[in-house]
Design a protein around this motif. Structure first.
Motif, PDB file in Angstrom:
ATOM      1  N   THR A 161       0.832  -1.199   0.000  1.00 13.79           N
ATOM      2  CA  THR A 161       0.000   0.000   0.000  1.00 13.79           C
ATOM      3  C   THR A 161       0.868   1.251   0.000  1.00 13.79           C
ATOM      4  O   THR A 161       0.370   2.363  -0.029  1.00 13.79           O
ATOM      5  CB  THR A 161      -0.925   0.028   1.236  1.00 13.79           C
ATOM      6  OG1 THR A 161      -0.131   0.042   2.422  1.00 13.79           O
ATOM      7  CG2 THR A 161      -1.837  -1.189   1.263  1.00 13.79           C
ATOM      8  N   ALA A 162       2.191   1.052   0.043  1.00 10.64           N
ATOM      9  CA  ALA A 162       3.126   2.173   0.117  1.00 10.64           C
ATOM     10  C   ALA A 162       3.399   2.768  -1.253  1.00 10.64           C
ATOM     11  O   ALA A 162       3.260   2.106  -2.280  1.00 10.64           O
ATOM     12  CB  ALA A 162       4.443   1.723   0.735  1.00 10.64           C
ATOM     13  N   ASN A 163       3.799   4.028  -1.271  1.00 14.14           N
ATOM     14  CA  ASN A 163       4.303   4.649  -2.483  1.00 14.14           C
ATOM     15  C   ASN A 163       5.783   4.303  -2.634  1.00 14.14           C
ATOM     16  O   ASN A 163       6.388   3.678  -1.761  1.00 14.14           O
ATOM     17  CB  ASN A 163       4.121   6.164  -2.414  1.00 14.14           C
ATOM     18  CG  ASN A 163       2.666   6.572  -2.363  1.00 14.14           C
ATOM     19  OD1 ASN A 163       1.815   5.960  -3.018  1.00 14.14           O
ATOM     20  ND2 ASN A 163       2.361   7.610  -1.589  1.00 14.14           N
ATOM     21  N   ASN A 164       6.378   4.738  -3.717  1.00 10.22           N
ATOM     22  CA  ASN A 164       7.824   4.571  -3.931  1.00 10.22           C
ATOM     23  C   ASN A 164       8.261   3.108  -3.882  1.00 10.22           C
ATOM     24  O   ASN A 164       9.232   2.756  -3.228  1.00 10.22           O
ATOM     25  CB  ASN A 164       8.617   5.368  -2.884  1.00 10.22           C
ATOM     26  CG  ASN A 164       8.252   6.829  -2.870  1.00 10.22           C
ATOM     27  OD1 ASN A 164       8.037   7.425  -3.934  1.00 10.22           O
ATOM     28  ND2 ASN A 164       8.157   7.416  -1.693  1.00 10.22           N
ATOM     29  N   CYS A 165       7.522   2.256  -4.595  1.00 10.25           N
ATOM     30  CA  CYS A 165       7.894   0.845  -4.631  1.00 10.25           C
ATOM     31  C   CYS A 165       8.302   0.434  -6.042  1.00 10.25           C
ATOM     32  O   CYS A 165       8.020  -0.666  -6.491  1.00 10.25           O
ATOM     33  CB  CYS A 165       6.737  -0.025  -4.143  1.00 10.25           C
ATOM     34  SG  CYS A 165       7.302  -1.573  -3.375  1.00 10.25           S
ATOM     35  N   GLU A 166       8.970   1.352  -6.723  1.00 11.36           N
ATOM     36  CA  GLU A 166       9.417   1.068  -8.074  1.00 11.36           C
ATOM     37  C   GLU A 166      10.621   0.120  -8.059  1.00 11.36           C
ATOM     38  O   GLU A 166      11.197  -0.152  -7.014  1.00 11.36           O
ATOM     39  CB  GLU A 166       9.780   2.358  -8.817  1.00 11.36           C
ATOM     40  CG  GLU A 166      10.917   3.151  -8.207  1.00 11.36           C
ATOM     41  CD  GLU A 166      10.454   4.153  -7.164  1.00 11.36           C
ATOM     42  OE1 GLU A 166      11.278   4.997  -6.750  1.00 11.36           O
ATOM     43  OE2 GLU A 166       9.285   4.088  -6.761  1.00 11.36           O
ATOM     44  N   SER A 167      10.989  -0.345  -9.218  1.00  9.65           N
ATOM     45  CA  SER A 167      12.084  -1.297  -9.358  1.00  9.65           C
ATOM     46  C   SER A 167      13.381  -0.762  -8.749  1.00  9.65           C
ATOM     47  O   SER A 167      13.686   0.422  -8.840  1.00  9.65           O
ATOM     48  CB  SER A 167      12.299  -1.608 -10.841  1.00  9.65           C
ATOM     49  OG  SER A 167      13.368  -2.496 -11.019  1.00  9.65           O
TER      50      SER A 167
END
Length: 236
Positions: free
Chosen positions: A57-63
């Motif tokens: 549910t968090a933001n900033n979970c890019e590769s």
């Protein structure tokens, strides 16, 4: 001697990272937090009914982010556990996935604190190896208990270009309560590294590194670095 609480071992194994209980302090922190009304986390915010898997549910979970490092490892290990019995092949697979995600040298340095400088280079290498073996030993003893676990990544914070923290909520399988436990992973990425690695875990704000630092310091005060190495060898 180093003390371990089985309940916290279960939490950590279910979180899919090979770390042991943090002695009495971590288990007490979990109990206290559950009992304290102001510290309770509403389980319905995670899931009304427990679902197996890893959720974000968090933001900033890019590769290649700290969040993705926690997510990818947790998912792979949980998938392996959910496939069936913890055979040697499965356990070896989990080790190959989880163990490389930890910076055991940095973890040991922080656990030793100022005492790290008192150790020779050879002693430092011994301490890193023994501490790593100690953590793996605790992990392997409880791996079969976590089929059907749930992890939700709720926050990912970049402290600076070398440090980050990822917060998760963990729900034990077959728990009498749906109330999740807050677990934070602290990660580091040195300048010469390409991936984020875990160097500390906090269960309900109780730090593995800090707890071991207190225990290691007590041993070193009475028996010096050699005494700590001897106790670690005995425990392993």
């Amino acid at each position: 001697m180093f003390r371990f609480k089985y309940q916290t071992i279960l939490v950590l194994v279910a979180l899919n990272f090979s770390l042991p209980a943090f002695a009495t302090e971590a288990s007490a922190a979990i109990t206290t937090t559950k009992a304290a009304k102001t510290s309770k986390i509403n389980a319905s915010s995670v899931s009304a009914s427990i679902q197996t898997g890893v959720f974000v549910t968090a933001n900033n979970c890019e590769s290649n982010s700290p969040c993705s490092a926690v997510y990818d490892t947790s998912k792979k290990v949980l998938d392996a556990i959910n496939k069936g019995d913890a055979t040697n092949a499965t356990i070896n697979l989990i080790y190959s996935i989880a163990i490389p995600q930890f910076d055991f040298t940095l973890m040991t340095r922080f656990a030793l604190g100022n005492n790290w400088k008192l150790a020779t280079q050879d002693q430092q290498q011994q301490l890193v190896l023994l501490f790593k073996e100690l953590l793996i030993y605790a992990y392997s003893s409880a791996i079969t208990k976590f089929k059907g676990s749930q992890i939700t990544i709720t926050n990912s914070t970049l402290i600076n270009e070398k440090r980050s923290a990822v917060t998760t909520l963990f729900v034990l399988p077959n728990s009498s309560s749906n109330e999740p436990i807050k677990v934070e992973y602290d990660l580091a990425k040195p300048s010469d590294a390409t991936t984020w690695k875990v160097y500390d875990i906090k269960i309900e704000n109780t730090s593995l590194v800090t707890t071991y630092r207190n225990q290691f310091n007590d041993v070193i005060q009475s028996s010096k670095i050699e005494g700590l190495i001897k106790q670690l060898k005995t425990k392993v």
